[in-house]
Design an enzyme around this catalytic site. Sequence first.
Site, short mmCIF file in Angstrom:
data_model
loop_
_atom_site.label_atom_id
_atom_site.label_comp_id
_atom_site.label_asym_id
_atom_site.label_seq_id
_atom_site.Cartn_x
_atom_site.Cartn_y
_atom_site.Cartn_z
N HIS A 153 0.84 -1.20 0.00
CA HIS A 153 0.00 0.00 0.00
C HIS A 153 0.87 1.25 0.00
O HIS A 153 2.08 1.17 0.24
CB HIS A 153 -0.91 0.02 1.24
CG HIS A 153 -0.14 0.20 2.52
ND1 HIS A 153 0.61 -0.82 3.09
CD2 HIS A 153 0.03 1.29 3.33
CE1 HIS A 153 1.19 -0.36 4.19
NE2 HIS A 153 0.86 0.91 4.35
N HIS A 155 4.76 0.08 -0.05
CA HIS A 155 5.50 -0.68 0.96
C HIS A 155 4.58 -1.73 1.59
O HIS A 155 3.36 -1.69 1.40
CB HIS A 155 6.10 0.24 2.03
CG HIS A 155 5.12 1.20 2.65
ND1 HIS A 155 4.65 2.32 2.00
CD2 HIS A 155 4.54 1.22 3.88
CE1 HIS A 155 3.81 2.97 2.78
NE2 HIS A 155 3.71 2.33 3.92
N ARG A 157 6.17 -8.71 15.92
CA ARG A 157 6.79 -7.42 15.60
C ARG A 157 5.87 -6.30 16.05
O ARG A 157 4.65 -6.40 15.94
CB ARG A 157 7.05 -7.31 14.10
CG ARG A 157 7.61 -5.96 13.63
CD ARG A 157 7.79 -5.95 12.12
NE ARG A 157 8.37 -4.69 11.64
CZ ARG A 157 7.66 -3.66 11.20
NH1 ARG A 157 6.33 -3.73 11.18
NH2 ARG A 157 8.26 -2.55 10.79
N ASP A 178 0.64 5.35 1.74
CA ASP A 178 -0.05 6.00 2.85
C ASP A 178 -0.88 7.17 2.35
O ASP A 178 -0.42 7.98 1.54
CB ASP A 178 0.96 6.49 3.89
CG ASP A 178 1.60 5.35 4.67
OD1 ASP A 178 1.14 4.19 4.51
OD2 ASP A 178 2.55 5.61 5.43
#
Length: 338
Positions: free
Chosen positions: A215, A271, A281, A217
């Site tokens: 995607h 990204h 994570r 941002d």
Amino acid sequence: MDPPFNEMYNTLLYKQITNTENNVPEVPFSFSVTAVVEEVELPVIDVSLLMDGAKKEREKCKEEIASASREWGFFQVINHGISMDVLEKMRQEQVKAFREPFDKKSTSDTFSAGSYRWGTPSATCLRQLSWSEAFHVPMTDISDNKDFTSLSSTMERFASESEALAHTLAEVLAEKLGRKSNFFKENCERNTCYLRMNRYPPCPKPSAVYGLMPHTDSDFLTILYQDQVGGLQLIKDNRWIAVKPNPHALIINIGDLFQAWSNGIYKSVEHRVMTNPIVERFSTAYFLCPSYDAVIECSGDCPAYRNFSFREFRQQVQEDVKKLGYKVGLPRFINHVY
């Protein structure tokens, strides 16, 4: 503690489904790219020079910020003014929040309704599934919170300091374009900026499922604080590369609105986050967004994008995700006059 991924997505995870419908839109190219060539360290910029450096150092720092935004769309900042104490406390509070039972997280009234999210409700195939959970919190939820818990006070400090850094970077980028640097103070209000705390649990099919789908941002810029597990990847020169974690740096990336506002000079780069079969994570992101009625005006004599409001952009993204299963973004706003 973990959301019920296996129960909810059992069919997608363990059964092969063939879609024979002819009207299903093509999945974007980036969704099918799995080979990662190398792990790289993003450009590292010492932003303390913006305040403490001599004139030549300040100008060099500004050019490094603009250059990284043009060539990478991503960079790292050190000596950024947010102390390690604040960052470590943010991580500790985030971990505690995600350690709560799933039922408590999903019904919590700590933040506004819908702030807690997990998975991808619209997923129809594995590549549309995000193996993660998040608290997606408007800045006003943080500043208006009268329940002064350790979590809320830590979020307020992290958000306020991230906000100051974001405005500093945005003003530098505007200045390097020759545009009004006070645009962001006038248009980016707290009630449309937000903080997102992410957790990526271990995944049983790391080669088939993303932690976060590819995607871009939907903001001006993003400030990311991540742990040292790794998993963030981005597209550079038409190939996926893995971002090497840096314990001393925050990651900055350009959003769609800055790409449009700069007439494509600054790059909003696709990204994604990969999953890990063993290790969880954590990351926390701050998103600099304008008011919903703010108009994004593309600069230059031949604007690549038509003018649009942030409200219109958000609505189009939501419609596409609901209809297609993924975001289309800026291609919807191409200026066809030129």
